[in-house]
Every structure is written in C-alpha cells, then in structure tokens.
Design a protein around this motif. Structure first.
Motif, PDB file in Angstrom:
ATOM      1  N   ASP A  90      60.256  53.564  13.603  1.00 49.55           N
ATOM      2  CA  ASP A  90      61.251  54.488  13.046  1.00 49.55           C
ATOM      3  C   ASP A  90      61.023  54.436  11.538  1.00 49.55           C
ATOM      4  O   ASP A  90      61.412  53.494  10.872  1.00 49.55           O
TER       5      ASP A  90
ATOM      6  N   GLU B  18      60.420  56.317   7.527  1.00 43.66           N
ATOM      7  CA  GLU B  18      60.994  57.331   6.636  1.00 43.66           C
ATOM      8  C   GLU B  18      60.146  57.494   5.384  1.00 43.66           C
ATOM      9  O   GLU B  18      59.388  56.600   5.011  1.00 43.66           O
TER      10      GLU B  18
ATOM     11  N   LYS C  97      66.361  59.931   0.202  1.00 43.07           N
ATOM     12  CA  LYS C  97      67.448  60.449   1.042  1.00 43.07           C
ATOM     13  C   LYS C  97      68.673  60.819   0.198  1.00 43.07           C
ATOM     14  O   LYS C  97      69.294  61.875   0.407  1.00 43.07           O
TER      15      LYS C  97
ATOM     16  N   SER D  25      61.114  68.500  16.391  1.00 45.94           N
ATOM     17  CA  SER D  25      61.610  68.379  15.021  1.00 45.94           C
ATOM     18  C   SER D  25      62.886  69.176  14.825  1.00 45.94           C
ATOM     19  O   SER D  25      63.073  70.251  15.405  1.00 45.94           O
TER      20      SER D  25
ATOM     21  N   ARG E 284      65.012  68.504   4.567  1.00 45.79           N
ATOM     22  CA  ARG E 284      65.369  67.328   5.362  1.00 45.79           C
ATOM     23  C   ARG E 284      64.735  67.541   6.741  1.00 45.79           C
ATOM     24  O   ARG E 284      64.937  68.585   7.359  1.00 45.79           O
TER      25      ARG E 284
ATOM     26  N   ALA F 193      63.701  65.675  10.581  1.00 48.15           N
ATOM     27  CA  ALA F 193      63.723  64.564  11.539  1.00 48.15           C
ATOM     28  C   ALA F 193      62.783  64.925  12.682  1.00 48.15           C
ATOM     29  O   ALA F 193      62.945  65.962  13.319  1.00 48.15           O
TER      30      ALA F 193
ATOM     31  N   GLU G 231      62.279  61.618   8.360  1.00 45.12           N
ATOM     32  CA  GLU G 231      62.270  60.419   9.197  1.00 45.12           C
ATOM     33  C   GLU G 231      61.572  60.758  10.503  1.00 45.12           C
ATOM     34  O   GLU G 231      61.742  61.842  11.053  1.00 45.12           O
TER      35      GLU G 231
ATOM     36  N   LYS H  80      60.374  59.217  14.264  1.00 48.93           N
ATOM     37  CA  LYS H  80      60.364  58.209  15.326  1.00 48.93           C
ATOM     38  C   LYS H  80      59.136  58.460  16.195  1.00 48.93           C
ATOM     39  O   LYS H  80      58.937  59.580  16.672  1.00 48.93           O
TER      40      LYS H  80
END
Lengths: 264, 793
Positions: free
Chosen positions: B168, B170, B174, B302, B318, B320, B357, B359
């Motif tokens: 995980d 990054e 942030k 995503s 941003r 993820a 970020e 994963k």
C-alpha cells in the motif's frame, strides 16, 4: 495430436468401406476443423480417412434450376466459380466470406455441412435455399438435416457426396462476425424462393434456425421494411462474452434487414 | 548526413533474413542429444496439491525424467526473484511470497507450473504429461483485485501476504492536495478500469538448457529482451551458477512488448534439468500456454479527482489505484503501477499538487507485469479521460482546457510534483500540428455528413507524455530497484575498417541493427554495410541491461556514441603520428582525418589498418588495436510526448466502432531513421486501438481463463485499423548526445484515450461521459440501446 491410422480413400465406395464398422474412424474433408481439434487433443479418432483424392467430389455445376456442389468443392473454388456467381451470387459471396484464404483454399462445403458448427456459414445457405444433401446412401432435405450442435441426420459412416441448391429468385447472406474469432456471431441468410421466403440464422443458438415470423412478413411483401417491429426472442439465442443473448437477438433483426436490402 | 547516416530512411538490414525465413529463433536451435520438455500446468485456479504421482508418466515410452517442485526444492533451487522493492506508506517492505519455478504444495492460477516431463520427443513428453496424476483439493479463488481486498476474500498466499495485499504505497503531498481541493471551484471525477491484456508476441516463448559436463558450463537459449538480466537473476538467485559458467543467448526474438523481459520458470527448469540429465532440454510454448503463462499487462481499478479553479486551471489531482499483480510477483511487476505510473500523473500539465496511492493485490490469475508502455498508458488514459470530463464539467472546449494547463514551452526544465523533471518538450506545437493534419476545425461538417448516413461520428484528442530511457541507476536504486539501469557497448574496429558493434541492448523487432549502424555510419563516415551489430549473447556482448521502456537508443545508443568517441580520439592520435602533426590539429570529418588547414589526410580505413599493423606507430604511448568499451548511465529519463487525434464512426444499429482517421504527431527527440520510427508508432497505435476497442482478458468468477485462445481473445487485425498518419515534431533531449527520446511505446500510450475520447464524443447525445475499454460492439450497443429505451419510456 494423438496417433491415428491415416488412410487416403480412392473413391466414395472405398471411403465407406474403410469406415465400415469402425465408430472411431473420422472422415477428413478439408480438415479445417478436424486438424485443429486433433492438434489440441480434443479428438482421438482411431483412423482418419482422407477424402482429398476423390476427384469426382470436387465438381461445381449449374443447370436445371440448381447449383450442385461436390462435397469436396473448396470455399475458394465456389467463391471463384462463374457459374455459381451467375446462378446464386449469394452463395459465392458466402463462400468468399468464410475464414481466411488458407481456410478457403482447404475447407469444403461438405465438411462444413457435415460438421454443423453452430457458427458456420454454409448451413445457413443450405437451409435458406432448401437445398438437398446427397449422400452415398440417400437424399436428405435441408429441413431434416441439421439436428443440433455438431449433430446432423447423417448415419455413422454416411458420406455427403454433393449438395444441390435450388436457384432462388433473390438471396443474400449478411454476417456479423465475432470480434475475436470472426466466426458468425450472427449470420442471416434470406432467400425469395419458388416455395416462399426463407430467413435462416446461424450463430445464434445450437444450429441454424428459421425465423418463421420474418418469413411470413416477407411472403406478404419482400422488403426490409416488412421486418420492422419483428423482434426475435432472446431466449432463442446463446450468449457469450462478445454477445449476450439479447444483443444477438437484436443483431438478427439488423442483419435480416440488411440481407433483404442486399438481396434487392 | 551521409546517405545512410542519421535521418536517412534506409531499409532495415535485418529484414533480409526475416523476410526470407532465415532468422534464427530459439526454437530453430537444435543441440545434439537434446530432449524435449513439456510443462504440466494447473487446470485449477486455486488448489492444494495433496499428491503427485509421476510413476505412470515415468514408465511411458521415451520418457527421460519427470520432475516436480519437490525435486527442485531438494536441490536448493531458489524462487523467481522480484527486481524492485516497493515500500509501504509506513516504510515497511512489500510482501514477496515465494515463487518457485515448479510449485510445491499449492497452485495459484490456471497455468501454474506443477511438473515437467522430459522425453526423447515432444509428442512423447506430451503423451506422458497426461499420465501425471495430481490430486487437487480445490480452494476458493479470487480474480478481481477489488474483490481480493474484501475481508472474506480467499487468501492467495495466506500469511505470506495477509489480505492479499502486496503493498500500500503513496506518492505526493497529500496535505497540499487536500488543501487545493478545499478551495476548488469544480471537481471532475472518474472511476475506471484499465483492461487486462495478453501480450501475444508472434513468437511464443521458448527455452533450451544445455550443460557441458566436461567444462561445467551451462547455456540457456531463450526468448529474452535482456539476456544479462536473466543470467544475473537465474544464476545468482535461482540456480546458484557462477556467471562465468552461465551463458544466456537470446538470438532472434519475434516480438516481446515487455512480456520477454522477465525471468520465467521455464528458463530455470530447462537449465536445471539439463544439468541433472547432462543432456540438452528444450521447451517451446504452444499458443495456449502463452495465454496462460506469459505475464499479462495493465489491470488497474482507479478512482481519480481533479480540482479546478474558475478558469479551468488544474489545482490538484488525487488518484487511488488498485493494481492486480496476479498470483505471484513477476520480475518487475512491483514498479509498474508505482514508479512507472504515479510519477507520470502530471502528464503535460502544470498541476501543482498531486497525490496518488496504489494498492497492489494478489489474485488467482496469471502474473501481471510491464506491457508496451507499462504504467504510462494507465496514467495517460486516466489523465486524458479526466481532462475531457473536466472540460465538460467546466463547459469548456476540450482543446482549450488542455492548452490552458500545458507546461509552457519556455518552462523547461520543469519539475513536476511527482518526482520527475522534464528536460524538454513543446506540447503546443504537437497539438497544433496534429489538429491541422486531422482537420480538427472541419470535424463538425464530417459529423453532420455521417449523421445523414445514420452514423455517429466522434473525435477525440490525447495530449500525452511518457518517461523513457530508464534510468539513472542512483535514482532507480533509491526508489527500490535491485539492479543498475545503465547500458554498455563495445565498438570493435577491424583491421580493414569495418566495424562490429556489441551492444547490451536487444532487438526483437525494433530494428537496432539498422538504427545503431546509422549512428556509427554518421560518426565514422563509413557505409552501414560496413557495420554489424551483435546483441543477445552474454558470451560476446558487454554486461548490459537489455531493451524495454524505449531505452535502447537513448541509453544503449549513447553507450555506443561514448565508445565511438573513444575510438575517434584514439584514431586521431594515430593519425597525428602518421601525418606528423599535433593531435590538436587533427580534424575528423566524413571519414577522413585531416591536418587542419592542409590537404594532408588519412582515411578511417588507413588508420584502422595502422592500428592492427603497427609498423609505423607510437607504441610507447599508444596500445595497438582499435576497440573501445563504454558504459553509460543516463542522467535523467527522457520524455517523449505529443498529440494523438482519433476520429471514429459508430454504427448505432450494431454498436460497431470504426476508427476512420488517426493522426499521431509525436516528439521522440532526434529521429535516426524516420521509416523505423513510423513503423514503431504505427505498431504501437495498432496495439493502443486494440486495447481501446478489442482486446480484453476475461476470467470467470471461478478463476478459469475465458479468453484462452484467439476464439475469444480479440486481437486487432489489419481491417480493424485505419491508415495511421504519423509525423514528428522534434525537441531534442538535452542530456544525451544524440538528443533522442524513444519511440517504441508512444503509440500504445497516446492512442487509447484518443480513441475512447472520440467514442465518448460520438455518444455524447446518449448521456455517455465515460466508457471503459474495450469499447466493444456489444458495450456500445448496450449504451445506445439503453438510452433509446429510456427515451421511449
């Protein structure tokens, strides 16, 4: 590929004799389905009886209101035949659209029809034109021939020798190829014949099917507009990752209209 | 420029052998006494192995040996290593579960290697493989990376990777991003899935292991993009063979696209087995094996958000992402969705704050690793789709919002908020040139004309950037790379003046034998027919890192240039001696060494001969011979970029999308061979259109691979593709002597968002704002049909 005994038949009678009493023998026409199946070890015939040397199965003839294709006529030879193009242009065009050049140069009409792949093109023309399948034992009407997936009315050891297609007034074949395999995801063969209109679909289900609601509409008036509003039930169709049964059912309507328009 | 020097569109030297069937591929190499291996693969997506009985297989005709994971483990064979350590947010290392070449007690994906049968013929090996009895105890499987993160998900590696989480990770600030979002005028959002792809190189993977009991030397012939990397990984980590005793030879290789970078199990199996049996062991994948054992590509879920001010300026991004690693970590899997992905999220824009970020997740699927573009297509697709959505949110023109956020042409070098520093670029010019070529302003007329024919026409633009020329070793090392990423070259001048270049780069379709020869021809003033390029054999070439990430010319080519500089410097000294002049007065031009201001000169050939027949030679000061090595470690990545414009027509009755026009204007830095660049871009665009419209790897819920053959996996064919217009607009790379950036991946990176942006544009009246790839006929029809139904209700 597993081991098998290879035989080259010299005549129809010789082929039949070699197959007699051996349920594990396989005839090979163009081999375009059989060879890949063998290579993937999905079939294990004891004997393969090659029909390639039987010269009199390769004839292509037109006359007497019909086009007659020898079982071993290749797709390329049918596509290139001036007689076929003149008598039933839709049949030549169908042959021209099968597979790729390698497949068309080896694959045969008899092999395709006997194999009855549910996504094959030729069965649509056979049923759509009400053709007659001649075997070494008898004649079989198209309506009685195709039973289910990869299953036909042929008896074990029975060999197609030729197929006779009555010349229609108009006909056309339009297919929607699978984006991956390019086999017909939906193919529709339409014909205006002396016995009425025919609309035959390949690729949808477990084999070729006639769409009688569409045939009735075309019998009233032969035009693409006659098919407006005639939906095919999704329950008549299979689905896979490239086409759900609902999408396939929709494509039947689209392709049928395009085929009627193409037939003129 | 000479007739075949830099900038000349000379025909590829290697094509004579490729087009006449005279290439030598791994499977073409036969060794005396060779045996044939067949890998017994798992039919199960996830299962415990209760028992393997090889006795019947061993007794089958022609069988030489049957080995299982237990045999390899007993011999101390190690697991396949991962080449890049990624650290979690908290600084702890990623999870690296064991990856044995043959599994020991559990299979984790369909195609996992369970045993190897070695026989006198391939058919015998295959026959016997069917007799290997394996008792599987099926376990529940998980294929989707989001499912794998759920609490009740089946565990692919148990305690070795709890929760199926590899890492995980990054990148970015942030707090700065959160602050920017807090004051945003608007926020554009997207959820997307970047579809999993199967590489499908034309040549399947193959490997032959050979062992010489007299010398103790091992040889591995293999389909690799980087033979020295394979030698390093397999020798040091898996088989524990000293590098002096291990030769890895990757001869002609028929396409890689990344899938032949990695050290695969089969390479270790045949090499180890050759040592056990003291006979050569060969293996060639059949196409079905390729589908289930070549590392796959992409597979990202995503969610991304872009904060905008009232003028449409990007304030912050941003992102993820959940990246599917498959069942095991392939060689470079870990760095693809991190340092080759998140570092690219600035794209060509001045977005001041970015936070990502990622994963990485294990699933019961084939391992995923780099595939043409590797992380950069995923980043580009996300940015370029999000920018279109932002334009819609803002009510702005799609091109105008891009122009407003472009990094200004005078702002280079430009430091992004995600680590990279771009050296050069001119995004306005590539955009304008592409718009002009594609007749962007005339599009609405074409849309109206198409509408009359019942077709939905759309146009899409993608202004992209990528990072190539991997990589400065110290930076890569600081980020977790477990290898250096320089390149090496030897320039060997022969006595009569012909030249052999030995390179650590590897050509598997790129045309290095021509392009590298052109660089040498330009420098030495000799014809390319005098120059041969040798690659692929670790017993011949210097230690190099191979070809991937469009690095060969920028890094490998620079190593050649540096070695050439040494050759020329030495040759000048020899010329000075022969011409009785000071070396400072010697000028080298067009293949001639001349005393400046005189007509006294010597040709390159004369100097070469003198170097090897040193009768009149300064032997006290200078060694004889003319051969130089160079290693080059790049100072920075290179940053190709450009603009792709796609125009599509959709048949609303069937959902079929046709790309009717495609324009690519790319800045690849200096162009050595424009014909090869055009071909590389066209090939990349073909793959990009393939991803956008056709290709899709599908597993069913149970973990079976549905798209295990070309019956179901849709590869693009020639008639799926338009004529692809390719042009270049060059800004030079500032930190390598050739000024080159790389062209191998731009097509696959820039094109998918251009195509999907065009599809979305064509469907804009149907309420479509995004469509995941591939935009298959069925998917497009479903959208149109759904909109029609809603309109009817």
């Amino acid at each position: 590929m597993y081991d098998f005994a290879y035989h080259k038949a010299s005549s129809v009678a010789d082929a039949a004799a070699k197959a007699k009493g051996n349920d594990d023998a396989k005839f090979m026409a163009g081999g375009q389905t059989l060879i890949p199946t063998l290579k993937q070890r999905l079939a294990r015939p004891s004997d393969v009886i090659d029909l390639a040397a039987i010269a009199d199965l390769k004839s292509i003839a037109a006359g007497g209101g019909a086009v007659t294709l020898g079982a071993m006529a290749t797709h390329a030879s049918v596509a290139a035949s001036a007689d076929v193009k003149k008598a039933i242009p839709a049949l030549a065009a169908l042959a021209e659209g099968i597979g790729d050049p390698q497949v068309r140069n080896r694959g045969t009409v008899g092999g395709s029809v006997a194999n009855n792949d549910p996504a094959a093109d030729y069965p649509a023309a056979v049923l759509g034109l009400g053709a007659t399948i001649h075997t070494d034992q008898r004649q079989i009407a198209a309506d009685d021939f195709f039973l289910s997936v990869f299953t036909t009315a042929l008896n074990p050891g029975e060999l197609i020798t030729r197929i006779s297609f009555p010349v229609p007034e108009k006909a056309a074949y339009v297919k929607f190829p699978s984006p991956a395999s390019r086999y017909a995801m939906i193919g529709v063969f339409v014909a205006k014949t002396a016995k009425g209109a025919r609309v035959v679909v390949t690729g949808a289900g477990n084999g070729v099917i006639r769409i009688k609601s569409m045939e009735a509409a075309l019998d009233k008036a032969w035009s693409a507009a006659s098919l407006d509003g005639i939906a095919v039930s999704a329950s008549a169709c299979n689905g896979d990752i490239h086409g759900s049964s609902e999408y396939r059912a929709h494509l039947i309507s689209v392709m049928a209209k395009r085929a009627v328009a193409a037939a003129g | 420029m000479g007739a075949d020097g830099i900038g000349a569109a000379v025909r590829r030297k290697e094509d004579v052998r490729f087009l006449t069937g005279r290439g030598t591929y791994t499977d073409d190499i036969s060794r005396h006494g060779q045996t044939h291996a067949y890998i017994v693969r798992s039919s199960q997506p996830h299962a415990a192995i209760k028992r393997i009985d090889t006795s019947k297989a061993l007794a089958a005709p022609g069988v030489v040996a049957v080995f299982t994971g237990a045999d390899m483990a007993a011999d101390g064979v190690g697991g396949l290593p991962c080449g890049w350590l990624i650290k979690n947010k908290d600084g702890s290392p990623m999870k690296e579960p064991a990856h044995p070449p043959l599994v020991v007690d559990r299979v984790r994906h369909v195609g996992d290697q369970v045993a190897v049968v070695i026989a006198e013929t391939k058919a015998q090996a295959k026959d016997a493989a069917e007799l290997v009895e394996i008792d599987f105890e099926p376990l529940p499987a998980v294929v989707d990376s989001l499912d794998a993160l759920k609490a009740a998900a089946p565990q692919v590696h148990g305690d070795a990777a709890p929760g199926n989480l590899c890492y995980d990770w990054e990148l970015g600030d942030k707090a700065a991003v959160d602050a920017a979002f807090a004051k945003a005028h608007k926020v554009a959002k997207i959820d997307l899935f970047n579809n999993r792809l199967i590489p499908n190189a034309m040549e399947p993977r193959a490997a032959t292991g050979d062992y010489d009991p007299a010398s103790g030397d091992y040889t591995l012939y293999t389909t690799s993009q980087n033979p020295h990397v394979i030698r390093l990984l397999m020798g040091a980590f898996v088989l524990h063979i000293p590098e002096s005793k291990l030769r890895v030879y990757a001869p002609d290789v028929g396409g890689g696209f990344g899938s032949k970078i990695y050290h695969y199990a089969e390479e270790a199996i045949v090499t180890w087995a050759a040592g056990k049996l003291k006979r050569p062991v060969r293996w060639t994948a059949d196409r079905s094996e390729s589908f289930m054992s070549d590392a796959h590509g992409r597979d990202h879920h995503s969610h991304a958000e872009l904060a905008l001010d009232k003028d449409g300026k990007f304030l912050a991004l941003r992102v993820a992402t959940v990246a599917n690693m498959g069942a095991y970590l392939s060689t470079f899997a870990s760095c693809i969705p991190t340092y080759l992905y998140a570092t690219l999220l600035a794209g060509v824009y001045t977005t001041p704050a970015i936070y990502a970020e990622v994963k990485a997740v294990f699933t019961n699927t084939v391992p995923v690793d780099a595939y043409r573009g590797a992380g950069r297509p995923e980043a580009t697709f996300l940015i370029e789709r999000l920018v279109d959505i932002a334009a819609k949110e803002m009510g702005m023109d799609r091109v105008e919002i891009r122009r407003r956020n472009f990094i200004p042409t005078d702002a280079f070098p430009y430091q992004t908020p995600v680590a990279l520093q771009y050296d050069s670029g001119d995004y306005f010019s590539t955009l304008e040139q592409a718009q002009k070529t594609a007749d962007w302003t005339g599009f609405e007329a074409r849309r109206a004309e198409a509408k009359k024919r019942g077709k939905l026409r759309g146009i899409g633009v993608s202004t992209y950037l990528e990072a190539c020329g991997i990589a400065p070793s110290n930076i890569a090392g600081a980020l977790g790379a477990r290898a250096g990423l320089y390149e090496a070259a030897t320039v060997r001048v022969h006595p009569t003046g012909s030249v052999t270049i030995l390179t650590g780069s590897h050509s598997h379709g790129q045309g290095h034998e021509t392009t590298f020869a052109q660089v040498v021809a330009e420098t030495l003033g000799i014809g390319i027919d005098q120059i041969d390029v040798v690659h692929g054999d670790t017993n011949k070439i210097p230690f190099g890192m191979g070809t991937y990430g469009s690095r060969s010319l920028a890094v490998g080519g620079t190593a050649i240039v540096k070695a050439l500089d040494k050759v020329v410097n030495k040759a000048k000294k020899i010329a000075a001696h022969l011409l009785e002049a000071s070396v400072n007065d010697i000028e080298f031009k067009d293949g001639k060494f001349t005393v400046v201001g005189t007509d006294k000169s010597k040709t390159f050939g004369e100097i070469a001969l003198t170097a090897y027949v040193p009768h009149n030679y300064p032997l006290e000061e200078l060694e004889p011979g003319l051969e130089e090595n160079a290693f080059y470690d790049p100072k920075n990545f290179t940053f190709p970029g450009g603009c792709h414009i796609a125009e599509v027509e959709i048949d609303p009755d069937t959902g079929v999308t046709k790309v009717v026009n495609f324009t690519a204007v790319d800045d690849v830095g200096r162009v050595i061979n424009p014909m090869i660049v055009e071909g590389q871009v066209q090939g990349g665009v073909a793959q990009g259109i393939g991803q956008a419209l056709l290709e899709n790897c599908v597993y069913d819920k149970s973990g079976q691979l549905i798209t295990g053959s070309y019956m179901d996996y849709a590869m693009p064919r020639a008639d799926d593709l338009p004529s692809i217009g390719v042009a270049t607009h060059v800004t030079l790379c500032t930190h390598n002597p050739l000024g080159v950036k790389g062209c191998g991946e731009v097509g696959a990176i820039g094109s998918p968002p251009a195509v999907i942006n065009a599809v979305v544009d064509a469907l804009k009246d149907h309420g479509v704002t995004h469509m995941d790839m591939p935009a298959s006929p069925q998917k497009v029809w479903s959208v149109i049909n759904g909109a029609r139904r809603m309109a009817a209700e």
